[in-house]
Write an enzyme that holds these catalytic residues in place. Structure first.
Site, PDB file in Angstrom:
ATOM      1  N   GLU A  59       0.860  -1.177   0.000  1.00  0.00           N
ATOM      2  CA  GLU A  59       0.000   0.000   0.000  1.00  0.00           C
ATOM      3  C   GLU A  59       0.898   1.228   0.000  1.00  0.00           C
ATOM      4  O   GLU A  59       1.898   1.261   0.712  1.00  0.00           O
ATOM      5  CB  GLU A  59      -0.884   0.029   1.245  1.00  0.00           C
ATOM      6  CG  GLU A  59      -2.160  -0.745   1.081  1.00  0.00           C
ATOM      7  CD  GLU A  59      -2.419  -1.686   2.240  1.00  0.00           C
ATOM      8  OE1 GLU A  59      -1.676  -1.609   3.233  1.00  0.00           O
ATOM      9  OE2 GLU A  59      -3.336  -2.500   2.136  1.00  0.00           O
ATOM     10  N   TYR A  91       7.688   1.851  -7.708  1.00  0.00           N
ATOM     11  CA  TYR A  91       6.932   0.594  -7.836  1.00  0.00           C
ATOM     12  C   TYR A  91       6.471   0.395  -9.286  1.00  0.00           C
ATOM     13  O   TYR A  91       6.500  -0.716  -9.805  1.00  0.00           O
ATOM     14  CB  TYR A  91       5.742   0.584  -6.870  1.00  0.00           C
ATOM     15  CG  TYR A  91       6.159   0.721  -5.414  1.00  0.00           C
ATOM     16  CD1 TYR A  91       7.235  -0.009  -4.915  1.00  0.00           C
ATOM     17  CD2 TYR A  91       5.491   1.574  -4.545  1.00  0.00           C
ATOM     18  CE1 TYR A  91       7.649   0.121  -3.600  1.00  0.00           C
ATOM     19  CE2 TYR A  91       5.886   1.704  -3.220  1.00  0.00           C
ATOM     20  CZ  TYR A  91       6.965   0.982  -2.751  1.00  0.00           C
ATOM     21  OH  TYR A  91       7.372   1.103  -1.449  1.00  0.00           O
TER      22      TYR A  91
HETATM   23  C1  COA Z   1      10.641   6.027  -2.552  1.00  0.00           C
HETATM   24  C2  COA Z   1      12.152   6.034  -2.272  1.00  0.00           C
HETATM   25  C3  COA Z   1      12.501   4.755  -1.491  1.00  0.00           C
HETATM   26  C4  COA Z   1      12.918   6.049  -3.614  1.00  0.00           C
HETATM   27  O1  COA Z   1      14.303   5.896  -3.340  1.00  0.00           O
HETATM   28  P1  COA Z   1      15.426   6.439  -4.355  1.00  0.00           P
HETATM   29  O2  COA Z   1      16.718   5.803  -3.968  1.00  0.00           O
HETATM   30  O3  COA Z   1      15.417   7.917  -4.428  1.00  0.00           O
HETATM   31  O4  COA Z   1      14.908   5.847  -5.747  1.00  0.00           O
HETATM   32  P2  COA Z   1      15.785   5.553  -7.062  1.00  0.00           P
HETATM   33  O5  COA Z   1      16.826   6.595  -7.222  1.00  0.00           O
HETATM   34  O6  COA Z   1      16.233   4.134  -7.037  1.00  0.00           O
HETATM   35  O7  COA Z   1      14.688   5.749  -8.212  1.00  0.00           O
HETATM   36  C5  COA Z   1      14.074   4.632  -8.855  1.00  0.00           C
HETATM   37  C6  COA Z   1      12.843   5.114  -9.595  1.00  0.00           C
HETATM   38  O8  COA Z   1      11.849   5.571  -8.673  1.00  0.00           O
HETATM   39  C7  COA Z   1      11.177   6.720  -9.221  1.00  0.00           C
HETATM   40  N1  COA Z   1      11.451   7.915  -8.401  1.00  0.00           N
HETATM   41  C8  COA Z   1      12.309   7.995  -7.349  1.00  0.00           C
HETATM   42  N2  COA Z   1      12.252   9.226  -6.812  1.00  0.00           N
HETATM   43  C9  COA Z   1      11.355   9.931  -7.537  1.00  0.00           C
HETATM   44  C10 COA Z   1      10.848  11.248  -7.453  1.00  0.00           C
HETATM   45  N3  COA Z   1      11.269  12.089  -6.493  1.00  0.00           N
HETATM   46  N4  COA Z   1       9.898  11.623  -8.331  1.00  0.00           N
HETATM   47  C11 COA Z   1       9.456  10.786  -9.279  1.00  0.00           C
HETATM   48  N5  COA Z   1       9.900   9.506  -9.414  1.00  0.00           N
HETATM   49  C12 COA Z   1      10.839   9.090  -8.545  1.00  0.00           C
HETATM   50  C13 COA Z   1      11.707   6.880 -10.637  1.00  0.00           C
HETATM   51  O9  COA Z   1      10.903   6.062 -11.474  1.00  0.00           O
HETATM   52  C14 COA Z   1      13.096   6.304 -10.493  1.00  0.00           C
HETATM   53  O10 COA Z   1      13.624   5.865 -11.721  1.00  0.00           O
HETATM   54  P3  COA Z   1      14.515   6.923 -12.607  1.00  0.00           P
HETATM   55  O11 COA Z   1      15.603   7.416 -11.700  1.00  0.00           O
HETATM   56  O12 COA Z   1      15.016   6.054 -13.712  1.00  0.00           O
HETATM   57  O13 COA Z   1      13.578   7.997 -13.021  1.00  0.00           O
HETATM   58  C15 COA Z   1      12.577   7.306  -1.482  1.00  0.00           C
HETATM   59  O14 COA Z   1      12.085   8.437  -2.132  1.00  0.00           O
HETATM   60  C16 COA Z   1      12.105   7.319  -0.031  1.00  0.00           C
HETATM   61  O15 COA Z   1      12.755   6.771   0.851  1.00  0.00           O
HETATM   62  N6  COA Z   1      10.956   7.976   0.231  1.00  0.00           N
HETATM   63  C17 COA Z   1      10.444   8.108   1.607  1.00  0.00           C
HETATM   64  C18 COA Z   1       9.909   6.799   2.143  1.00  0.00           C
HETATM   65  C19 COA Z   1       8.745   6.300   1.322  1.00  0.00           C
HETATM   66  O16 COA Z   1       7.858   7.056   0.944  1.00  0.00           O
HETATM   67  N7  COA Z   1       8.724   4.959   1.080  1.00  0.00           N
HETATM   68  C20 COA Z   1       7.673   4.316   0.299  1.00  0.00           C
HETATM   69  C21 COA Z   1       6.486   3.981   1.101  1.00  0.00           C
HETATM   70  S1  COA Z   1       6.729   2.534   2.089  1.00  0.00           S
END
Ligand code: COA
Length: 161
Positions: free
Chosen positions: A117, A129
């Site tokens: 979720e 995701y």
């Molecule tokens: C969600 C989260 C884990 C992503 O981590 P991250 O290391 O920045 O992600 P990545 O660099 O591996 O990005 C992978 C893909 O995710 C998407 N993505 C990541 N950050 C994004 C942003 N700020 N806006 C849009 N898409 C994003 C993109 O599709 C990206 O692929 P791309 O770089 O080729 O465009 C991070 O933002 C986070 O910790 N958020 C807070 C906690 C959270 O909300 N967790 C999820 C709910 S349990």
């Protein structure tokens, strides 16, 4: 989990995916506070790290926990409960590596589907995701304490080998 070790995109130092145990409890609590608004308390994190049906992977650089990904195995389903990357290290592919590793680990345990979720306005997580093939299967209105809706997402896991 030696086969999922990766290299840091930023400074070239080694970043490794490991299975977290209770020695990482305080680091998990800290990352949870900074990324997930305090999803679980200490007891809940301890359970998460101890129980065999719960998978909890961490991305570490030296002694530092940069990210975590957790899920529960229920028969042939992986229920993803938390994915988080240190705010200072986002947009470097770490979230993608963590989710890859968690899904791969779940496949090895026999999982055939993954579900989670996510808040409907969490653009980063929804994007992450989506890029792993998760599809929206439903919506839970007012699911979170602040009134946001949750999207229910599912992904079919292709078997390994
Ligand atoms: C969600 C989260 C884990 C992503 O981590 P991250 O290391 O920045 O992600 P990545 O660099 O591996 O990005 C992978 C893909 O995710 C998407 N993505 C990541 N950050 C994004 C942003 N700020 N806006 C849009 N898409 C994003 C993109 O599709 C990206 O692929 P791309 O770089 O080729 O465009 C991070 O933002 C986070 O910790 N958020 C807070 C906690 C959270 O909300 N967790 C999820 C709910 S349990």
């Amino acid at each position: 989990m030696g086969n999922v070790g990766i290299r840091a995109p930023r400074n070239g130092s080694a970043i490794t995916v490991i299975e977290l145990d209770t020695s990482w409890l305080s680091a998990c609590l800290d990352l949870d506070q900074r990324c997930l608004r305090g999803l679980w308390n200490e007891e809940q994190w301890r359970r998460e790290l101890e129980e065999p049906q719960r998978l909890c992977l961490g991305l570490i650089e030296g002694e530092r926990l940069l990210g975590l990904a957790c899920g529960w195995l229920v028969v042939d389903e992986l229920h993803i409960t938390a994915v988080a990357v240190d705010p200072d290290r986002r947009r470097c592919g770490l979230g993608r590596s963590l989710l890859d590793a968690l899904l791969q680990r779940a496949r090895m345990e026999g999982a055939r589907h993954a579900t989670l979720e996510v808040a409907s306005d969490n653009t980063a997580a929804v994007g992450l995701y989506d890029s792993h093939g998760f599809q929206i299967a439903g919506r839970r209105p007012n699911y979170y304490r602040d009134g946001r809706d949750a999207l229910i997402q599912w992904c079919r896991l292709t078997p390994t080998g």
